[in-house]
Design a protein around this motif. Structure first.
Motif, PDB file in Angstrom:
ATOM      1  N   ILE A  93      30.993  47.163  31.672  1.00  0.00           N
ATOM      2  CA  ILE A  93      30.902  45.885  32.380  1.00  0.00           C
ATOM      3  C   ILE A  93      29.950  46.000  33.561  1.00  0.00           C
ATOM      4  N   GLY A  94      29.980  47.153  34.222  1.00  0.00           N
ATOM      5  CA  GLY A  94      29.046  47.388  35.314  1.00  0.00           C
ATOM      6  C   GLY A  94      27.612  47.462  34.846  1.00  0.00           C
ATOM      7  N   GLY A 148      39.593  42.741  41.363  1.00  0.00           N
ATOM      8  CA  GLY A 148      40.677  43.707  41.515  1.00  0.00           C
ATOM      9  C   GLY A 148      40.825  44.596  40.302  1.00  0.00           C
ATOM     10  N   LEU A 149      40.627  44.025  39.116  1.00  0.00           N
ATOM     11  CA  LEU A 149      40.702  44.813  37.886  1.00  0.00           C
ATOM     12  C   LEU A 149      39.638  45.905  37.880  1.00  0.00           C
ATOM     13  N   LEU A 150      38.410  45.543  38.268  1.00  0.00           N
ATOM     14  CA  LEU A 150      37.343  46.542  38.335  1.00  0.00           C
ATOM     15  C   LEU A 150      37.632  47.589  39.407  1.00  0.00           C
ATOM     16  N   LEU A 151      38.211  47.148  40.525  1.00  0.00           N
ATOM     17  CA  LEU A 151      38.528  48.085  41.601  1.00  0.00           C
ATOM     18  C   LEU A 151      39.547  49.124  41.152  1.00  0.00           C
ATOM     19  N   SER A 152      40.561  48.685  40.421  1.00  0.00           N
ATOM     20  CA  SER A 152      41.561  49.635  39.920  1.00  0.00           C
ATOM     21  C   SER A 152      40.958  50.566  38.881  1.00  0.00           C
ATOM     22  N   LYS A 192      29.132  60.814  33.403  1.00  0.00           N
ATOM     23  CA  LYS A 192      30.391  60.279  33.920  1.00  0.00           C
ATOM     24  C   LYS A 192      30.283  59.984  35.412  1.00  0.00           C
ATOM     25  N   LEU A 193      29.579  60.836  36.138  1.00  0.00           N
ATOM     26  CA  LEU A 193      29.360  60.579  37.564  1.00  0.00           C
ATOM     27  C   LEU A 193      28.523  59.319  37.761  1.00  0.00           C
ATOM     28  N   VAL A 217      30.057  51.395  38.341  1.00  0.00           N
ATOM     29  CA  VAL A 217      31.257  50.585  38.523  1.00  0.00           C
ATOM     30  C   VAL A 217      31.459  50.233  39.990  1.00  0.00           C
ATOM     31  N   ALA A 218      31.205  51.173  40.889  1.00  0.00           N
ATOM     32  CA  ALA A 218      31.330  50.898  42.323  1.00  0.00           C
ATOM     33  C   ALA A 218      30.359  49.808  42.754  1.00  0.00           C
ATOM     34  N   ASP A 219      29.139  49.860  42.259  1.00  0.00           N
ATOM     35  CA  ASP A 219      28.145  48.847  42.605  1.00  0.00           C
ATOM     36  C   ASP A 219      28.552  47.478  42.071  1.00  0.00           C
ATOM     37  N   ALA A 220      29.042  47.429  40.823  1.00  0.00           N
ATOM     38  CA  ALA A 220      29.463  46.156  40.244  1.00  0.00           C
ATOM     39  C   ALA A 220      30.647  45.575  40.996  1.00  0.00           C
ATOM     40  N   THR A 221      31.597  46.420  41.377  1.00  0.00           N
ATOM     41  CA  THR A 221      32.772  45.958  42.111  1.00  0.00           C
ATOM     42  C   THR A 221      32.383  45.367  43.456  1.00  0.00           C
ATOM     43  N   LEU A 222      31.514  46.059  44.168  1.00  0.00           N
ATOM     44  CA  LEU A 222      31.099  45.585  45.487  1.00  0.00           C
ATOM     45  C   LEU A 222      30.321  44.275  45.384  1.00  0.00           C
TER      46      LEU A 222
END
Length: 390
Positions: free
Chosen positions: A26-27, A335-339, A116-117, A123-128
């Motif tokens: 998703i990211g 929130g789903l992405l954050l978890s 994986k890193l 994912v962090a970028d997409a969440t933010l």
């Protein structure tokens, strides 16, 4: 309508680098199709992600299927699915043919670790980014935080479904004033009720009809079994594991099954391509045919459901009375992405201070310096190999 080959090319390139599971996919999709190519807005993208969470099937693949449908109709949707899934299918076939020595090598493990890193960074970028768009009020921020907290404390299908429903109710009550606007080019052509229901009718007919035909041949039985599994999997990814294990039963040894499962985690793309490996083993006379049959069977039900709902989803999203509910769900998706950023993405990749240093460096390169994703892939592979070597 966009050229089908263009859609295939974009998803095919992503299919080779999309490590890290559904949340990472998703990211990657957001970085490519929202930020880079501007195929759709963040609002429309969040709606597709939210819709995929309510339906059985491979969530990230359903999002890709929907993106392709918006840009090129049914042909575009098929092109998106084939492009994104083909690399994973080819790799799973190769791993099924080759010995385990490939996956056990230090070089291979180093490459996988580096990618994986990279998934953590994406994912962090997409969440933010999505938080900046959908969590601008105290209420939407609270919905996102509550969703993440619940899913971290109580992971699972029922808790995920429950928080999304509660978010929709909260948005319907308190966020009505915020409307959802869809770009004209993103709205699919209007279809009749009968045409819109054809995929749903086909889904039901196959669900109940295939088991009656399973006795005709082993190939039909394999397609039927994997179709049943794909019809019952909510949440995608790892949830398909116990269902497929029950399906293969005595037909395949436990060691072979675990090897296939490990391979599915090691390759990019959807974990549903575990079916490719299993189908290869289950039809030894024509193993490649078996792999393709099982793969088609496990993916098809989720796409039929999505196609049946997607044709009306955009029309529903335009209804002002539902805009608040959609805004609530958009906040819950953050929130789903954050978890998911923590479990499984972060804890499966970051095991040392060096790992974390590589993650924050990658985040700086992506977020601040805007390094292209392919450049990050190359650096992630080099970093993972060097770390494993020393």
């Amino acid at each position: 309508m966009m050229n089908v080959l263009t859609i295939f090319k974009q998803f095919f390139l992503l299919g080779w680098i999309s490590f890290g599971g559904p949340a990472a996919h998703i990211g990657y999709f957001r970085t490519t199709f929202v930020d880079k190519l501007n195929w759709l807005s963040d609002k429309d993208y969040a709606q597709l992600v939210a819709l995929s969470q309510f339906l059985p099937g491979p969530g990230s693949s359903q999002v890709g299927f929907a993106l392709g449908y918006q840009r090129g109709g049914l042909a575009g949707a098929i092109a998106a699915f084939c492009g994104f899934t083909l690399p994973s299918v080819l790799l799973m076939l190769a791993l099924a043919i080759l010995s385990n020595s490939v996956t056990d090598s230090t070089l291979f493990q180093g490459v996988i670790h580096g990618l994986k890193l990279l998934a953590v960074v994406v994912v962090a970028d997409a969440t933010l980014s999505m938080a900046g768009n959908f969590c601008r009020t105290k209420l939407t921020s609270a919905i996102a935080v509550a969703t993440a907290a619940v899913l971290l404390f109580m992971p699972g299908l029922w808790s995920q479904t429950g928080v999304l429903i509660l978010a929709a109710i909260s948005g319907f009550i308190w966020l009505k004033s915020r409307t959802v606007n869809l770009d004209a080019e993103d709205v699919p052509e209007k279809t009749s009720v009968n045409a819109a229901h054809i995929p749903l009718i086909l889904f039901v007919v196959l669900l109940f009809g295939l088991p009656l035909l399973a006795h005709l041949s082993l190939a039909v039985k394999i397609f039927s079994d994997f179709y049943q599994a794909g019809s019952l999997v909510f949440g995608g990814g790892h949830v398909v594991l116990p269902l497929l294990q029950n399906i293969v039963g005595d037909q395949l040894g436990n060691d072979s099954f675990i090897t296939g499962y490990a391979a599915a985690q090691a390759v990019p793309g959807p974990m549903f391509t575990l079916a490719t490996y299993l189908g290869y083993q289950l039809l030894p006379e024509t193993p490649i045919i078996g792999a393709l049959i099982a793969t088609a069977g496990v993916f098809l039900p989720g796409f039929l459901l999505l196609l049946g709902v997607l044709k009306n989803w955009h029309l529903l999203a335009e209804n002002p009375s539902l805009s608040g509910a959609i805004n609530g769900v958009n906040a819950a998706v953050v929130g789903l992405l954050l978890s998911a950023l923590y479990q499984p993405v972060f804890i499966s990749a970051v095991h040392s201070a060096t790992d974390f240093a590589l993650v924050i460096s990658g985040f700086f390169l992506l977020r601040i310096l805007k390094l292209p994703i392919m450049g990050l892939v190359g650096l992630a592979i080099i970093g993972g190999v060097l770390e494993s070597a020393f």
